[in-house]
Design an enzyme around this catalytic site. Structure first.
Site, mmCIF file in Angstrom:
data_model
loop_
_atom_site.group_PDB
_atom_site.id
_atom_site.type_symbol
_atom_site.label_atom_id
_atom_site.label_comp_id
_atom_site.label_asym_id
_atom_site.label_seq_id
_atom_site.Cartn_x
_atom_site.Cartn_y
_atom_site.Cartn_z
ATOM 1 N N GLY A 137 0.820 -1.198 0.000
ATOM 2 C CA GLY A 137 0.000 0.000 0.000
ATOM 3 C C GLY A 137 0.856 1.250 0.000
ATOM 4 N N GLY A 162 1.988 5.011 1.852
ATOM 5 C CA GLY A 162 2.124 5.616 3.176
ATOM 6 C C GLY A 162 3.558 5.545 3.653
ATOM 7 N N GLU A 221 -2.286 -3.569 -6.722
ATOM 8 C CA GLU A 221 -3.230 -2.639 -7.345
ATOM 9 C C GLU A 221 -2.568 -1.305 -7.673
ATOM 10 O OE1 GLU A 221 -5.770 -0.614 -3.854
ATOM 11 O OE2 GLU A 221 -5.824 -2.785 -3.885
ATOM 12 N N ILE A 275 -6.059 1.837 10.690
ATOM 13 C CA ILE A 275 -6.307 2.917 11.649
ATOM 14 C C ILE A 275 -6.452 2.357 13.055
ATOM 15 C CG2 ILE A 275 -7.953 4.712 12.324
ATOM 16 C CD1 ILE A 275 -8.556 5.042 9.302
#
Length: 441
Positions: free
Chosen positions: A219, A221, A244, A319
């Site tokens: 991902g 970040g 992705e 989160i």
């Protein structure tokens, strides 16, 4: 002069004329990630006050939209995002911003089944000699949206990198309604988040679990960026990419020779992705690079297809997580701050791949605007928090205090293991609350 050139010229119009195609009540497939519409956006902003009840469908906003500032309260338009960013959250200060819950792998089917969008505005490269417009860094669901749209308006950006396929990465002039020439409008630059010591520590735990020949989905970040830097400097060999999102850290890994794709079972030797977003370094790397293969998201994120690659490894942020293993990666209570994206897709893909592993990574605490420190590992999720990954799908969880495997474990073991990687200042409280909820023996 070829027939395609003649057709191109017959469809070439001014931005103002192109946006006249929008009618009251239309749903508009607008922008996604790096494919923005700086020229059409300005023209459409002038038109917005004349329209009523239109729905703007966008995702992963990477540039501010003129149409929002022309209608900041949403009197004429509804803002509907498929993946929220800081830009969308800023819009929410003056208007309602809606989110579409989704499994990203299913997005093309949503387009085809729901048939909501009558108008599609999309950025593409200049037409080639065969009459095709290449979609550059964003393939995603755009081919499916084009299949159902009544009106397709292409904005040409000469700076868009050329994406090799795969498939689904082109539109033909014969299916386009209008063409607007944007010239050189550049690419949105997404700066890398600078990793902090906590990010590096979490990345170190994950790095220890990686093996030669692993195929990665990572991902975006600070933590994934830290991990990418570490992988690029590691002794790992023959890693693959099936993700992705193609991002800057993957370029670092490829240029360091760590990523070859030679051990992949499908798309061997190629970095498979459905959209790319990052710095100019990424776009330059992507441009006409045979090592990169862009596909629609219902190929990249499809479990049956993706887990044909052995040793799929999924690495994503979160989160918060509760003591039973439910993961929230997209909301702060009831406030939507991100999107599910393909996280659940790849958590599932990685586990079902032969030798695969999935990792959910999060710092043990966060500090709120008042300076109060809170645990991200909690007995229960916050009121209103969205469950992105169900507890039965989650495998490894990592914080700066360690890494644990939850897959196939009973509730009491999950609680014990998650408390062991919580911040030490919160462990006693977590134990007390876990006993009250009958989560511990």
């Amino acid at each position: 002069m070829s027939n395609w050139v003649k057709e191109y010229q017959s469809k070439l119009v001014s931005p103002a004329k192109a946006v006249r195609a929008v009618r009251n009540g239309d749903w508009i497939e607008y922008t996604f990630a790096a494919n923005t519409l700086p020229v059409l956006d300005e023209a459409f902003a002038k038109r917005i006050p004349e329209l009523e009840d239109i729905v703007i469908v966008n995702g992963i906003s990477t540039r501010p939209h003129a149409i929002h500032y022309a209608d900041p309260t949403g009197k004429h338009s509804t803002w509907n995002s498929t993946h929220m960013t800081g830009i969308d959250r800023m819009y929410a200060k003056t208007r309602k911003v809606f989110y579409t819950p989704l499994k990203y792998s299913e997005a093309p089917r949503y387009c085809r089944d729901n048939k909501n969008c009558r108008v599609m505005m999309v950025q593409a490269r200049p037409m080639d000699k065969h009459g095709f417009f290449n979609l550059g860094p964003t393939i995603s669901h755009l081919r499916a949206a084009a299949d159902v749209a009544e009106v397709i308006i292409v904005e040409v950006n000469e700076d868009l990198p050329y994406s090799q396929g795969g498939y689904g990465n082109n539109l033909h002039v014969s299916e386009v309604t209008y063409i607007v020439e944007g010239g050189h409008t550049g690419m949105p630059q997404i700066p890398n988040e600078e990793p902090e010591e906590v990010d590096r520590k979490i990345a170190e735990y994950v790095l220890q679990e990686l093996r030669d020949g692993d195929c990665l989905q990572i991902g975006i970040g600070a933590m994934p960026n830290a991990l990418g830097q570490m992988i690029a400097q590691s002794d790992l060999k023959d890693l693959g990419i099936h993700s992705e999102m193609l991002c800057d850290s993957m370029v670092d890994m490829a240029e360091a020779g760590v990523v070859t794709g030679n051990k992949k079972q499908i798309d061997q030797g190629r970095m498979t992705y459905t959209f790319a977003a990052g710095s100019q370094k990424l776009y330059d790397f992507l441009d006409n690079n045979p090592m990169c293969a862009g596909y629609p998201v219902d190929y990249v994120n499809d479990r049956v297809i993706a887990c044909r690659n052995y040793n799929m490894v999924s690495i994503n942020n979160a989160i918060e997580i509760d003591l039973t293993g439910q993961v929230c990666s997209e909301s702060k209570g009831i406030r939507q701050i991100s999107g599910a994206g393909g996280q659940l897709d790849f958590v599932d893909i990685a586990y079902h791949s032969k030798g695969g592993r999935s990792f959910i990574c999060l710092s043990s605490t966060y500090t709120d605007s008042k300076g109060t420190i809170h645990s991200r590992i909690n007995p229960l999720l916050s009121v209103g928090a969205v469950v992105t990954d169900t507890r039965s799908t989650v495998q490894y969880v990592a914080t700066e205090y360690g890494i644990v495997n939850l897959k196939g474990t009973p509730i009491f073991q999950r609680a014990e293991r998650l408390i062991s990687i919580a911040h030490p200042d919160f462990r006693d409280e977590l134990i007390r609350e876990a006993h009250q909820l009958n989560l511990l023996r």
